[in-house]
Design a protein around this motif. Sequence first.
Motif, short mmCIF file in Angstrom:
data_model
loop_
_atom_site.label_atom_id
_atom_site.label_comp_id
_atom_site.label_asym_id
_atom_site.label_seq_id
_atom_site.Cartn_x
_atom_site.Cartn_y
_atom_site.Cartn_z
N LEU A 9 112.52 -17.78 -53.40
CA LEU A 9 112.74 -19.21 -53.66
C LEU A 9 112.14 -19.63 -54.99
CD1 LEU A 9 112.05 -20.61 -50.08
CD2 LEU A 9 114.27 -20.16 -51.14
N GLU A 10 110.96 -19.12 -55.31
CA GLU A 10 110.29 -19.51 -56.55
C GLU A 10 111.06 -18.98 -57.77
OE1 GLU A 10 106.17 -18.36 -56.79
OE2 GLU A 10 105.73 -20.30 -57.73
N VAL A 52 118.99 -18.56 -45.96
CA VAL A 52 119.23 -19.70 -45.07
C VAL A 52 118.54 -20.96 -45.61
CG1 VAL A 52 118.82 -20.63 -42.75
CG2 VAL A 52 119.52 -18.23 -43.03
N ILE A 53 117.30 -20.80 -46.04
CA ILE A 53 116.55 -21.95 -46.57
C ILE A 53 117.24 -22.49 -47.83
CG2 ILE A 53 114.36 -22.66 -47.63
CD1 ILE A 53 112.98 -20.61 -45.77
N TYR A 54 117.64 -21.59 -48.71
CA TYR A 54 118.30 -22.00 -49.96
C TYR A 54 119.57 -22.80 -49.66
CZ TYR A 54 120.37 -21.53 -54.65
OH TYR A 54 120.93 -21.78 -55.89
N GLU A 55 120.39 -22.29 -48.73
CA GLU A 55 121.66 -22.96 -48.44
C GLU A 55 121.45 -24.32 -47.78
OE1 GLU A 55 124.50 -20.59 -46.38
OE2 GLU A 55 126.10 -22.07 -46.59
N LYS A 56 120.49 -24.39 -46.87
CA LYS A 56 120.26 -25.66 -46.18
C LYS A 56 119.74 -26.74 -47.13
CE LYS A 56 121.66 -25.00 -42.04
NZ LYS A 56 122.78 -25.83 -41.50
N LEU A 57 118.95 -26.33 -48.12
CA LEU A 57 118.32 -27.32 -48.99
C LEU A 57 119.10 -27.59 -50.27
CD1 LEU A 57 114.54 -26.36 -48.62
CD2 LEU A 57 115.87 -28.07 -47.36
N THR A 58 120.01 -26.70 -50.66
CA THR A 58 120.79 -26.93 -51.89
C THR A 58 122.26 -27.16 -51.61
OG1 THR A 58 121.37 -24.61 -52.29
CG2 THR A 58 119.23 -25.36 -53.13
N GLY A 59 122.74 -26.75 -50.43
CA GLY A 59 124.16 -26.88 -50.13
C GLY A 59 125.00 -25.73 -50.65
N ASP A 75 112.90 -30.76 -41.88
CA ASP A 75 112.95 -31.83 -42.86
C ASP A 75 111.77 -32.75 -42.56
OD1 ASP A 75 113.45 -34.37 -44.09
OD2 ASP A 75 115.57 -33.84 -44.28
N THR A 76 110.84 -32.88 -43.50
CA THR A 76 109.63 -33.66 -43.21
C THR A 76 109.89 -35.16 -43.21
OG1 THR A 76 109.00 -33.71 -45.56
CG2 THR A 76 108.15 -31.89 -44.24
N ASN A 77 110.93 -35.61 -43.89
CA ASN A 77 111.24 -37.04 -43.91
C ASN A 77 111.97 -37.47 -42.64
OD1 ASN A 77 110.25 -37.82 -46.65
ND2 ASN A 77 111.73 -36.25 -47.27
N LYS A 78 112.94 -36.68 -42.22
CA LYS A 78 113.68 -36.98 -41.00
C LYS A 78 112.97 -36.47 -39.76
CE LYS A 78 118.21 -36.89 -43.29
NZ LYS A 78 119.53 -36.23 -43.35
N GLN A 79 111.93 -35.67 -39.97
CA GLN A 79 111.16 -35.08 -38.87
C GLN A 79 112.10 -34.36 -37.90
OE1 GLN A 79 108.19 -37.65 -37.13
NE2 GLN A 79 107.88 -38.78 -39.04
N ALA A 80 112.98 -33.57 -38.46
CA ALA A 80 114.00 -32.89 -37.67
C ALA A 80 114.17 -31.46 -38.16
CB ALA A 80 115.33 -33.64 -37.77
N GLN A 81 114.62 -30.61 -37.23
CA GLN A 81 114.89 -29.22 -37.62
C GLN A 81 116.19 -29.12 -38.39
OE1 GLN A 81 114.47 -26.17 -34.54
NE2 GLN A 81 116.25 -25.07 -35.38
N LEU A 82 116.16 -28.40 -39.51
CA LEU A 82 117.36 -28.19 -40.32
C LEU A 82 118.04 -26.87 -40.00
CD1 LEU A 82 116.04 -29.30 -43.84
CD2 LEU A 82 117.68 -30.52 -42.40
N ALA A 83 117.24 -25.87 -39.66
CA ALA A 83 117.81 -24.54 -39.42
C ALA A 83 116.82 -23.72 -38.63
CB ALA A 83 118.13 -23.84 -40.74
N GLY A 84 117.31 -22.68 -38.01
CA GLY A 84 116.47 -21.73 -37.30
C GLY A 84 117.25 -20.45 -37.07
N ALA A 85 116.58 -19.33 -37.13
CA ALA A 85 117.28 -18.06 -36.95
C ALA A 85 116.27 -16.98 -36.62
CB ALA A 85 118.06 -17.69 -38.22
N GLY A 101 113.39 -10.93 -44.94
CA GLY A 101 112.86 -11.99 -45.78
C GLY A 101 113.94 -12.59 -46.69
N HIS A 102 114.78 -11.71 -47.27
CA HIS A 102 115.87 -12.21 -48.12
C HIS A 102 116.84 -13.08 -47.32
CE1 HIS A 102 114.50 -9.92 -51.47
NE2 HIS A 102 114.93 -8.76 -51.05
N ARG A 103 117.13 -12.67 -46.08
CA ARG A 103 118.09 -13.45 -45.28
C ARG A 103 117.51 -14.80 -44.89
NH1 ARG A 103 120.76 -9.65 -40.78
NH2 ARG A 103 122.11 -11.47 -40.58
N ILE A 104 116.22 -14.83 -44.59
CA ILE A 104 115.58 -16.12 -44.31
C ILE A 104 115.61 -17.01 -45.56
CG2 ILE A 104 113.37 -17.24 -43.78
CD1 ILE A 104 112.77 -14.84 -41.93
#
Length: 424
Positions: free
Chosen positions: A61-62, A146-153, A117-127, A140-143
């Motif tokens: 991610l970094e 998932v994070i990249y796609e959920k947060l960037t679209g 999502d800390t603002n909506k206080q809701a789960q965005l993804a899980g796997a 690790g790459h697959r996780i």
Amino acid sequence: MIRPFRQLAVACAAAFSLAAQAQLSIEVTGAGANRIPVTIADFGGEAGVSRALTSVIRGDLERSGMFKLVEQAQSPLTEASTIDFAAARGRGADAVAAGSIGGTADGRYESRFRLFDTNKQAQLAGAAFVTGAPQLRAAGHRIADVIYEKLTGEPGVFSTRIAYVVKAGPGRFELQIADADGQNAQAALISKEPIISPAWSPDGGRLAYVSFENKKPVIYVHSLATGKRVVVANFKGSNSAPAWSPDGRKLAVVLTKDGGSQLFTVNADGSGVQRLTSSGAIDTEPQFSRDGQHVYFTSDRGGSPQIYRVAAGGGEVQRVTFEGSYNVTPRLSPDGRSMAFITRGNGGFRLAVMDLASRQVQVLTDSHKDESPSFAPNGRMILIATEIGGRGVLSAVSVDGRIKQRLSIAAGDVREPAWGPYQK
């Protein structure tokens, strides 16, 4: 820059090896305009294994330049932990990923995580991903994907692979395949003679390339699962610049068997050779459009190297580039809307991108010897070879030019990169 313009030595020796020889180190400069602040908490489970997994996720991610990592006060956090959303927001995190890793009954590892999502206080993804210990980095790459796609679209490409050629010393060339972060490199082919123009099949299972191991340039298709190779083109003269059709059934190639350097298509098993262009010029570096309807290529038919296109079945040729006296190596983006290429300007050969609808061109680098552009499968980054201090390195450049990753090997000359497709 253009293949037929190169004079390459000739001799022979091929081998197959799975031994890792060297790893690419990555240096990142620049960042996206609006980086997303995210916390990747230390995962629960065995400390050493958990630390290895989370370091892969954080590193992916970094390095993308799209995220700002925010420290987590509470450690570790598992997928079952109660997230203190107010505290996370107070530290500036818009999202928190938490998880754990544990052993399975058959001796493998299960990596579980949730993204909140800390603002909506809701789960965005899980796997959850189950892998053997040697494939822990893949989890690790697959996780991270998932994070990249959920947060960037956009889909992540951390699970993809890259191919490149390393000149490891006098008379030693290695065609290597590595994870997109340059780790886990393995040699698919080792030769005493040059290997050039690797190209991934659309399914990621084969590589086409040119090898000089038989005292002349010959095009091979190499199955990565079996190591078996098929000679696709070994005609009189030069056989070069293979490029896959989108369906993986054909290759566009450059042959000189009839005299000049011209474009042909050939089936992936070497049958069905058909001529595509007929000119008195040098036609080279073919690349299929994403819909398979056209082949873009470089030609000096107008007096200087420029990019043209022709229907995949042949016919009238259309010129694509007009600015400048030297534009070569067309590579189409995954969505087919833009084209990366190498342009000469201010005394250097630099990466540029053209919007095919507006024909507007943006030069993305200020280096001097860029070559061999290759799009990431999500179209976000372009991998190129360049030269720094007289040594070949790879550089991944974002399509807006803001983010640059330099991938180098301490004691090697790295060339001819090709970014692989999504894993099937």
